[in-house]
Scaffold this active site. Structure first.
Site, PDB file in Angstrom:
ATOM      1  N   LEU A   1      -9.409  -8.058 -13.824  1.00  0.00           N
ATOM      2  CA  LEU A   1     -10.766  -7.630 -13.732  1.00  0.00           C
ATOM      3  C   LEU A   1     -11.513  -8.130 -14.888  1.00  0.00           C
ATOM      4  O   LEU A   1     -11.100  -7.887 -15.768  1.00  0.00           O
ATOM      5  CB  LEU A   1     -10.833  -6.328 -13.362  1.00  0.00           C
ATOM      6  CG  LEU A   1     -10.408  -5.692 -12.319  1.00  0.00           C
ATOM      7  CD1 LEU A   1     -10.440  -4.094 -12.213  1.00  0.00           C
ATOM      8  CD2 LEU A   1     -11.312  -6.165 -11.090  1.00  0.00           C
TER       9      LEU A   1
ATOM     10  N   HIS B   1       0.822   0.862 -13.444  1.00  0.00           N
ATOM     11  CA  HIS B   1       1.535  -0.413 -13.870  1.00  0.00           C
ATOM     12  C   HIS B   1       3.084   0.115 -13.911  1.00  0.00           C
ATOM     13  O   HIS B   1       3.144   1.016 -14.584  1.00  0.00           O
ATOM     14  CB  HIS B   1       0.997  -0.860 -15.222  1.00  0.00           C
ATOM     15  CG  HIS B   1       1.726  -1.838 -15.695  1.00  0.00           C
ATOM     16  ND1 HIS B   1       1.782  -3.091 -15.189  1.00  0.00           N
ATOM     17  CD2 HIS B   1       2.412  -2.165 -16.987  1.00  0.00           C
ATOM     18  CE1 HIS B   1       2.326  -4.008 -15.623  1.00  0.00           C
ATOM     19  NE2 HIS B   1       3.118  -3.297 -16.907  1.00  0.00           N
TER      20      HIS B   1
ATOM     21  N   ASN C   1      -5.414   2.288 -13.457  1.00  0.00           N
ATOM     22  CA  ASN C   1      -4.619   1.434 -12.741  1.00  0.00           C
ATOM     23  C   ASN C   1      -3.007   1.852 -12.835  1.00  0.00           C
ATOM     24  O   ASN C   1      -2.782   2.728 -13.876  1.00  0.00           O
ATOM     25  CB  ASN C   1      -4.705   0.195 -13.555  1.00  0.00           C
ATOM     26  CG  ASN C   1      -3.570  -0.782 -13.050  1.00  0.00           C
ATOM     27  OD1 ASN C   1      -3.324  -1.370 -11.858  1.00  0.00           O
ATOM     28  ND2 ASN C   1      -2.597  -1.348 -13.842  1.00  0.00           N
TER      29      ASN C   1
ATOM     30  N   GLY D   1       0.714  -1.472   0.034  1.00  0.00           N
ATOM     31  CA  GLY D   1      -0.032  -0.161  -0.006  1.00  0.00           C
ATOM     32  C   GLY D   1       0.651   1.303  -0.070  1.00  0.00           C
ATOM     33  O   GLY D   1       0.349   2.246   0.610  1.00  0.00           O
TER      34      GLY D   1
END
Ligand SMILES: Nc1nc2c(c(=O)[nH]1)N[C@@H](CN(C=O)c1ccc(C(=O)N[C@@H](CCC(=O)O)C(=O)O)cc1)CN2
Ligand SMILES: NCC(=O)N[C@@H]1O[C@H](COP(=O)([O-])[O-])[C@@H](O)[C@H]1O
Length: 247
Positions: A119, A138, A136, A14
């Site tokens: 997903l 990446h 997202n 995180g």
């Protein structure tokens, strides 16, 4: 005017979530993180969220596979679809059942910050239909090293003399993994003398900047849209008033 709500999806440490939390605390992030959902119960990111008084939920895939083996491919595919459908409900309604939880506000933006599961098209369609944008982070450049372990793969390619530049991108999430339109692209020099740890450290530092920048691009557009909608509503009301006056 209220700022857009953000849900952050994680699976691990995180540190990118922390970058978003810190950015919100300092007023840099143009949104409000209202929940963190982790695919793993032991993700340290959940601790980071709790310390920031952000609601957390665990939505793990493993329980959905209970009673199946790796050979039960068709059954696992069905279970995985249920996992995705339940995640969509969790994001849109606040419950896996799809029953709207009283007081729950769906996010306008979902940020995959180290979410390590692909997903399904169905969840992406559900989010789109609900007007929810999903992006997202990446750790590679567009068109390079899609999927997992991108940092290691890029570093090894550098060691093999195949590439001299790595990077990080924030992109819209589409069904094709890591192939959505880029929002932010940041190149990182790949030096032969860099150890994997040194390159990884460079990448994380850049990620923490990119994830805030990419989120803010979407958040600013949402704020503009909200202002436009409000303006349109006011204009319509004024027009209606004029019509009433004519009659
Ligand atoms: N439909 C999409 N889903 C996801 C995307 C995307 O662009 N489209 N981005 C990923 C994040 N990601 C890379 O940035 C990524 C994460 C995980 C995987 C993957 O292969 N996961 C495997 C499990 C791997 C493991 O358990 O170690 C899987 O889901 O079966 C690929 C890319 C988020 N999702
Ligand atoms: N394909 C997705 C992927 O590899 N994501 C990567 O997971 C890490 C999460 O770190 P964090 O949990 O410390 O934010 C980050 O390095 C991110 O680029």
């Amino acid at each position: 005017m209220s700022v857009p709500n953000i849900s952050v999806l994680i699976s691990g440490s995180g540190s990118n979530l922390q970058a978003l939390i810190d950015a919100e605390a300092s007023g840099v992030l143009k949104g409000h993180i209202t929940q963190v959902i982790s695919s793993l119960a032991d993700a340290y990111g959940l601790t980071r969220a709790s310390k920031a008084l952000i609601a957390t939920k665990v939505h793990a895939l493993k329980p959905y596979y209970k009673g199946t083996t790796k050979d039960d491919k068709e059954e696992r595919s069905l279970r995985r679809e249920k996992f995705n459908s339940d995640l969509a409900n969790l994001l849109i309604y606040g419950s896996v059942s799809g029953e709207l939880v009283e007081g729950y506000e769906a996010p306008e933006l979902v940020v995959c910050a180290g979410w390590m599961l692909i997903l399904s098209p169905s969840i992406l369609n559900a989010l789109k239909d609900a007007g929810i944008i999903i992006i997202n982070l990446h750790p590679a450049l567009p068109g390079a090293f899609e999927g997992t372990h991108a940092i290691d793969r890029a570093w090894q390619a550098g060691q093999d003399g195949k590439i001299k530049t790595g990077g990080v991108m924030i992109h819209y999430v589409i069904a094709e993994v890591d192939q959505g339109e880029p929002l932010v692209v940041k190149e990182i020099e790949l030096l032969k003398e860099d150890t994997l740890e040194q390159y990884e450290d460079k990448v994380h530092k850049v990620e923490h900047i990119a994830i805030v920048e990419g989120s803010n691009i979407v958040l600013r557009n949402l704020a503009k849209d909200n202002r436009k909608d409000t303006t349109d509503q006011i204009t319509e009301k004024l027009n209606n008033v004029k019509l009433e006056t004519k009659v």
